[in-house]
Design an enzyme around this catalytic site. Sequence first.
Site, PDB file in Angstrom:
ATOM      1  N   SER A 255       0.831  -1.199   0.000  1.00  0.00           N
ATOM      2  CA  SER A 255       0.000   0.000   0.000  1.00  0.00           C
ATOM      3  C   SER A 255       0.864   1.245   0.000  1.00  0.00           C
ATOM      4  O   SER A 255       2.001   1.225   0.472  1.00  0.00           O
ATOM      5  CB  SER A 255      -0.880   0.017   1.246  1.00  0.00           C
ATOM      6  OG  SER A 255      -0.052   0.165   2.373  1.00  0.00           O
ATOM      7  N   LYS A 256       0.261   2.312  -0.508  1.00  0.00           N
ATOM      8  CA  LYS A 256       1.062   3.531  -0.687  1.00  0.00           C
ATOM      9  C   LYS A 256       1.459   4.182   0.628  1.00  0.00           C
ATOM     10  O   LYS A 256       2.371   4.984   0.663  1.00  0.00           O
ATOM     11  CB  LYS A 256       0.328   4.516  -1.588  1.00  0.00           C
ATOM     12  CG  LYS A 256      -1.032   4.925  -1.110  1.00  0.00           C
ATOM     13  CD  LYS A 256      -1.654   5.890  -2.094  1.00  0.00           C
ATOM     14  CE  LYS A 256      -3.042   6.239  -1.644  1.00  0.00           C
ATOM     15  NZ  LYS A 256      -4.078   5.910  -2.569  1.00  0.00           N
ATOM     16  N   ARG A 257       0.777   3.821   1.704  1.00  0.00           N
ATOM     17  CA  ARG A 257       1.179   4.391   2.993  1.00  0.00           C
ATOM     18  C   ARG A 257       2.490   3.811   3.485  1.00  0.00           C
ATOM     19  O   ARG A 257       3.188   4.400   4.288  1.00  0.00           O
ATOM     20  CB  ARG A 257       0.115   4.119   4.053  1.00  0.00           C
ATOM     21  CG  ARG A 257      -1.041   5.036   3.852  1.00  0.00           C
ATOM     22  CD  ARG A 257      -2.164   4.700   4.786  1.00  0.00           C
ATOM     23  NE  ARG A 257      -3.331   5.400   4.315  1.00  0.00           N
ATOM     24  CZ  ARG A 257      -4.106   6.167   5.048  1.00  0.00           C
ATOM     25  NH1 ARG A 257      -3.846   6.315   6.319  1.00  0.00           N
ATOM     26  NH2 ARG A 257      -5.135   6.765   4.534  1.00  0.00           N
ATOM     27  N   ASP A 411      -3.074  12.424  -4.821  1.00  0.00           N
ATOM     28  CA  ASP A 411      -3.287  11.123  -5.467  1.00  0.00           C
ATOM     29  C   ASP A 411      -4.395  11.168  -6.507  1.00  0.00           C
ATOM     30  O   ASP A 411      -4.351  10.474  -7.509  1.00  0.00           O
ATOM     31  CB  ASP A 411      -3.703  10.078  -4.422  1.00  0.00           C
ATOM     32  CG  ASP A 411      -2.496   9.487  -3.747  1.00  0.00           C
ATOM     33  OD1 ASP A 411      -1.413   9.571  -4.326  1.00  0.00           O
ATOM     34  OD2 ASP A 411      -2.653   8.963  -2.625  1.00  0.00           O
TER      35      ASP A 411
END
Length: 482
Positions: A255-257, A411
């Site tokens: 995930s992008k986090r 995003d």
Amino acid sequence: MATQDVRVRIGPSPTGDPHVGTAYIALFNYVFAKKHGGSLVLRVEDTDQTRSKPEWEEMLVEAMHWLGLEFDESPEKGGPFGPYRQSERGAIYREHTEQLLSNGSAYKCFCTSERLEELRRQKAQLKGPPGYDGHCRRLSDQERQGHLDAGDAYVVRLKVPHEGQTIVHDRLRGEVVFENAQVDDQVLMKSDGMPTYHLANVVDDHLMQITHVIRAEEWVSSTPKHVLLYRAFGWDEPVWVHMPLLRNSDKSKISKRKNPVSLNYYREAGFLREALLNYLGMMGWSMPDGSEKFNLEEMIKEFDFDRISLGGPIFDLQKLTWLNGLYLRDVDAKQMLMAWKESIFTEAMLDKVAPLVHERIEKLEDFIDHIGFFFNGDLIYDESATKFLLPKGREPKEMVKLFEQICEKIDGLAALSVESVEALLKEVVENTGFKNKEVFLPVRVAVTGTKASPPLYDSMAVLGKERCRRRLRHAMSHLKTL
Ligand code: GLU
């Protein structure tokens, strides 16, 4: 019988930046196709018209091109089974829905969203599996006609058998058994006449003569619906191959986090395509001799599904960076300089940066001091700058939330421009009740590392999505330590 030519595909939805997971799946499809002299198809799954954008399709194609994963058939290239964009195949889906309605494998469902909402609520209360209760499956011909005469909106649902099991034969997992009672009467056609993913995907895989569906593990649970659809049409199933999902270091789905997931990041940060492909090739697969450094050709030569291991492969940025370093060592200084000019110190970037610092320098050599932040990776904040990340009277966690919101808005944009950055930051000020200076100064320090940067909107537009997002995240981790 003549052996069927291998035909594989990727079916990305252009609803965001090109994803490293798409590159991973594309790589395995590409390698398998090349190994067997087959074809790789790009089919753009853009039926979600509110979330799909042509810019994102373009970026995806461009990213695949950068990686050297060329398609044999695609929207740009065309081919014998086009169109290759689902948004252009509406008539095909409607025709196939009619076929399912007339052979009794599907039915029209007139339930209103209120009824479905109520049903969801009741099911959640009873802690049973969610899903449709089959109300419209039991309508009499007369009742159905009544709805149609009244002009009631309807969706088309798949008639999933109530009993028995559906077995998915997965090339990597063997038999995966699903109890039909747990499989929902899937919506195939929405009330606006657009197909759902399930219908469009199956119809296209069949019509495009796809022999092997190689896709991510997250689609396994949809596959019984797909198998039932193949049967409803009377078609042969392709071979199912569900690749293990890429994971963050804590084993959660990538995930992008927790990891940069956009291919644009890797490209802009100066990872070499060969290193990225090599690393993705190691995700779940290994060379017979265990070597960790191999090129595409070697992977194609040795490729075999039997060497895929299903334990979730961890996408480890540090390891990729180490591998990238090995690849950089392999090229000579001249080649490295060329790569550097192609991806970091580009003419285009210099053109954008020069006007922003023009007024600020007195000698040409001052240039470097002023433009460094446009080209650096992570910034190292000095003491004097960090105090501006946290305005007086604000809690670090409030700022983290604010930066989080800004990242989410970034995003949602295909690219940053002076106007879009301005609109985005102003909107954040309006929505959060923060004062102008409580947003602008901390953001400026987070993305440029200094209080005295060139104008913020321009700087962010030139830095681009990837660097801005990455620096905001970096600032968030710094704020969390305060
Ligand atoms: N549109 C799906 C995606 O975005 C395709 C999944 C599949 O390959 O069936 O991943």
